[in-house]
Design a protein around this motif. Sequence first.
Motif, PDB file in Angstrom:
ATOM      1  N   ALA A  59       0.854  -1.193   0.000  1.00 34.49           N
ATOM      2  CA  ALA A  59       0.000   0.000   0.000  1.00 34.49           C
ATOM      3  C   ALA A  59       0.889   1.243   0.000  1.00 34.49           C
ATOM      4  N   PRO A  60       0.492   2.279  -0.729  1.00 36.55           N
ATOM      5  CA  PRO A  60       1.289   3.501  -0.722  1.00 36.55           C
ATOM      6  C   PRO A  60       1.269   4.144   0.665  1.00 36.55           C
ATOM      7  N   LYS A  66      -1.529   7.581  10.502  1.00 38.04           N
ATOM      8  CA  LYS A  66      -0.326   7.908  11.255  1.00 38.04           C
ATOM      9  C   LYS A  66       0.101   6.719  12.111  1.00 38.04           C
ATOM     10  N   ASP A  67      -0.837   6.072  12.775  1.00 39.92           N
ATOM     11  CA  ASP A  67      -0.502   4.914  13.616  1.00 39.92           C
ATOM     12  C   ASP A  67       0.061   3.761  12.789  1.00 39.92           C
ATOM     13  N   GLN A  68      -0.518   3.523  11.619  1.00 37.70           N
ATOM     14  CA  GLN A  68      -0.004   2.454  10.753  1.00 37.70           C
ATOM     15  C   GLN A  68       1.408   2.780  10.272  1.00 37.70           C
ATOM     16  N   LEU A  69       1.623   4.029   9.889  1.00 33.65           N
ATOM     17  CA  LEU A  69       2.948   4.450   9.440  1.00 33.65           C
ATOM     18  C   LEU A  69       3.959   4.345  10.576  1.00 33.65           C
ATOM     19  N   ASP A  70       3.574   4.787  11.763  1.00 35.07           N
ATOM     20  CA  ASP A  70       4.468   4.667  12.921  1.00 35.07           C
ATOM     21  C   ASP A  70       4.831   3.205  13.191  1.00 35.07           C
ATOM     22  N   ALA A  71       3.855   2.308  13.066  1.00 32.65           N
ATOM     23  CA  ALA A  71       4.102   0.880  13.295  1.00 32.65           C
ATOM     24  C   ALA A  71       5.070   0.325  12.254  1.00 32.65           C
ATOM     25  N   GLU A  72       4.912   0.719  10.998  1.00 29.16           N
ATOM     26  CA  GLU A  72       5.817   0.252   9.937  1.00 29.16           C
ATOM     27  C   GLU A  72       7.228   0.784  10.159  1.00 29.16           C
ATOM     28  N   LEU A  73       7.322   2.049  10.541  1.00 29.10           N
ATOM     29  CA  LEU A  73       8.641   2.631  10.815  1.00 29.10           C
ATOM     30  C   LEU A  73       9.309   1.937  11.999  1.00 29.10           C
ATOM     31  N   GLN A  74       8.526   1.608  13.009  1.00 28.23           N
ATOM     32  CA  GLN A  74       9.071   0.906  14.174  1.00 28.23           C
ATOM     33  C   GLN A  74       9.601  -0.469  13.791  1.00 28.23           C
TER      34      GLN A  74
END
Length: 101
Positions: A59-60, A66-74
């Motif tokens: 997914a782009p 924001k929470d999903q992006l933070d989880a991926e970055l983590q």
Amino acid sequence: MANTTAVYARIDTNLKNDAEGILSQLGISPSSAIQMFYSQIVLKNGMPFDLRIPSSRPAPVSAKTKDQLDAELQKGIDSIQAGRVYSADEVDELLTKEFGI
């Protein structure tokens, strides 16, 4: 003169027009393009490109909350801290294999 035969095919009008526009810019006639395609089939003894059902694409970033992006970055941070790192060439190879990109 070479022995030639006609090939007839029905394709989407927009696809035909788009492809022929590109071929025209390349200075290649539709007949020459088909000849090239058939030549590659014979040369490769099959289709001259991968035929497979594409796997799901990632997914782009813009589609993530924001929470999903933070989880991926983590996940990435955790992976680096655990020593799981890859070279750019390895990443390119994995992306090509999995997503065809």
